[in-house]
Scaffold this active site. Structure first.
Site, mmCIF file in Angstrom:
data_model
loop_
_atom_site.group_PDB
_atom_site.id
_atom_site.type_symbol
_atom_site.label_atom_id
_atom_site.label_comp_id
_atom_site.label_asym_id
_atom_site.label_seq_id
_atom_site.Cartn_x
_atom_site.Cartn_y
_atom_site.Cartn_z
ATOM 1 N N ILE A 207 0.826 -1.201 0.000
ATOM 2 C CA ILE A 207 0.000 0.000 0.000
ATOM 3 C C ILE A 207 0.866 1.259 0.000
ATOM 4 O O ILE A 207 0.524 2.268 -0.625
ATOM 5 C CB ILE A 207 -0.978 -0.007 1.196
ATOM 6 C CG1 ILE A 207 -2.073 1.045 0.999
ATOM 7 C CG2 ILE A 207 -0.252 0.218 2.515
ATOM 8 C CD1 ILE A 207 -3.018 0.746 -0.129
ATOM 9 N N SER B 126 11.840 1.167 7.189
ATOM 10 C CA SER B 126 11.437 -0.236 7.135
ATOM 11 C C SER B 126 12.634 -1.105 7.488
ATOM 12 O O SER B 126 13.741 -0.861 6.992
ATOM 13 C CB SER B 126 10.935 -0.620 5.741
ATOM 14 O OG SER B 126 10.701 -2.018 5.671
ATOM 15 N N LYS C 104 -5.566 2.786 7.364
ATOM 16 C CA LYS C 104 -6.683 2.051 7.956
ATOM 17 C C LYS C 104 -6.348 0.554 8.031
ATOM 18 O O LYS C 104 -5.564 0.052 7.214
ATOM 19 C CB LYS C 104 -7.966 2.294 7.145
ATOM 20 C CG LYS C 104 -7.915 1.803 5.690
ATOM 21 C CD LYS C 104 -8.268 0.339 5.573
ATOM 22 C CE LYS C 104 -7.951 -0.221 4.232
ATOM 23 N NZ LYS C 104 -8.113 -1.681 4.157
ATOM 24 N N ASP D 269 -10.448 -6.183 6.751
ATOM 25 C CA ASP D 269 -9.467 -5.209 6.260
ATOM 26 C C ASP D 269 -10.006 -4.516 5.012
ATOM 27 O O ASP D 269 -10.018 -3.281 4.955
ATOM 28 C CB ASP D 269 -8.120 -5.871 5.996
ATOM 29 C CG ASP D 269 -7.082 -4.869 5.521
ATOM 30 O OD1 ASP D 269 -6.489 -4.183 6.362
ATOM 31 O OD2 ASP D 269 -6.895 -4.754 4.288
#
Length: 308
Positions: A14, A36, A91, A169
């Protein structure tokens, strides 16, 4: 006005598909760093293995976008808020409602922006659907949100763990639209959650809801659909039927069909910039509450094992 220096934390699908392009296309922001432990980062942009390392070593940032799995977002958000850094939450905003409430209170006390984002609300048909429904009597709503988990979440083990939400999700996207376009609050009546015997989260769900005027709302969620995907919301009213399809990008009313370019994530980042400039937060938990209600009240049935 100087651009807002933002770091993206978590470089999964995403983040690369949506967040990085949206930031690059939004003049209010400049990408200052990526974070990351597993990804090598993006050429030309400072990259660090953890948020802690970024906060200690720099570069300086004004905001973070947290694109990690929801189970670890709370701690990362607290780190940022304690430093006076604005926080954008992908989200679902966290693993639990209590975590989101605690973050909202911390942001208020720190005087910084917290944005619990719902990207589907920025799909092209959603705002006009909300306006059209504002003057109508809602009679019935049907939601069919079916997709292939192997296409959209390949190998993402976290999504099947507690806090990962499973089929909710994507399902929370539909709920974010529903709670935004209907003129009255929505609550859950009953739910059935279909959970693979080798997983902790549901692969399908059937929800019966209603609004406070009694209008019936039915939701069909499934992650096992192959071929064409289904992301449709149909609202029957006293003035005819409204349909949102393709995840909210196509709107059909009795007067015709509108299909405009979808700019969901650019819309989110424009909203985030406006919140920061205005010294405000936006932490709407209505979609998340409905998911929590489904887990609280839902009947669980065991179905065949799922393997990637």
């Amino acid at each position: 006005m100087d651009p807002i220096r933002i770091a993206v934390v978590g470089l999964g699908k995403i983040a690369r598909d949506q967040h990085l392009p949206a930031i690059a296309g939004t003049p209010a922001f400049s990408l200052a760093a990526t974070v990351s432990p597993h990804d090598p980062g993006t050429e030309g942009i400072p990259h660090l293995s953890s948020l802690d390392e970024l906060l200690k070593k720099g570069p300086a940032i004004d905001a973070v976008a947290l694109c990690t799995p929801p189970q670890v977002r709370y701690g990362l958000a607290v780190q940022a808020l304690e430093r006076g850094i604005h926080v954008f939450l992908e989200k679902p905003p966290a693993a639990t409602l209590s975590e989101v409430a605690a973050l909202r209170d911390r942001a208020d006390k720190a005087g910084v922006t917290l944005f619990a984002s719902w990207h589907s609300r920025f799909a092209a048909g959603v705002a006009p659907a909300r306006a059209w429904l504002a003057e109508r009597r809602i009679e019935k709503v049907s939601i069919v949100w079916r997709e292939d988990v192997r296409v959209w979440h390949p190998g993402q083990a976290w999504i099947w763990e507690p806090g990962g939400l499973g089929v909710f999700d994507p399902g929370i996207n539909a709920l974010s639209i529903l709670t935004h376009i209907l003129p009255r609050p929505v609550f859950l009546r009953t739910a059935t959650l279909s959970i693979p015997e080798n997983r902790a989260a549901p692969i399908a769900a059937d929800l019966s809801m209603c609004d406070t005027s009694g209008a019936e709302i039915h939701m069909d969620l499934d992650w096992r659909q192959t071929g064409p995907q289904s992301w449709d919301i149909v609202v029957e009213t006293d003035a005819g039927t409204l349909r949102l399809s393709r995840g909210g990008s196509v709107l059909t009313t009795p007067t015709g069909t509108e299909h405009n370019e979808d700019l969901e994530y650019p819309g989110l980042y424009s909203r985030f910039a406006n919140l920061i400039r205005g010294g405000r937060s936006d932490v709407d938990m209505a979609p998340f509450r409905l998911v929590a209600d489904a887990f609280l009240r839902g009947h669980r049935e065991t179905v065949e094992a799922f393997h990637d």
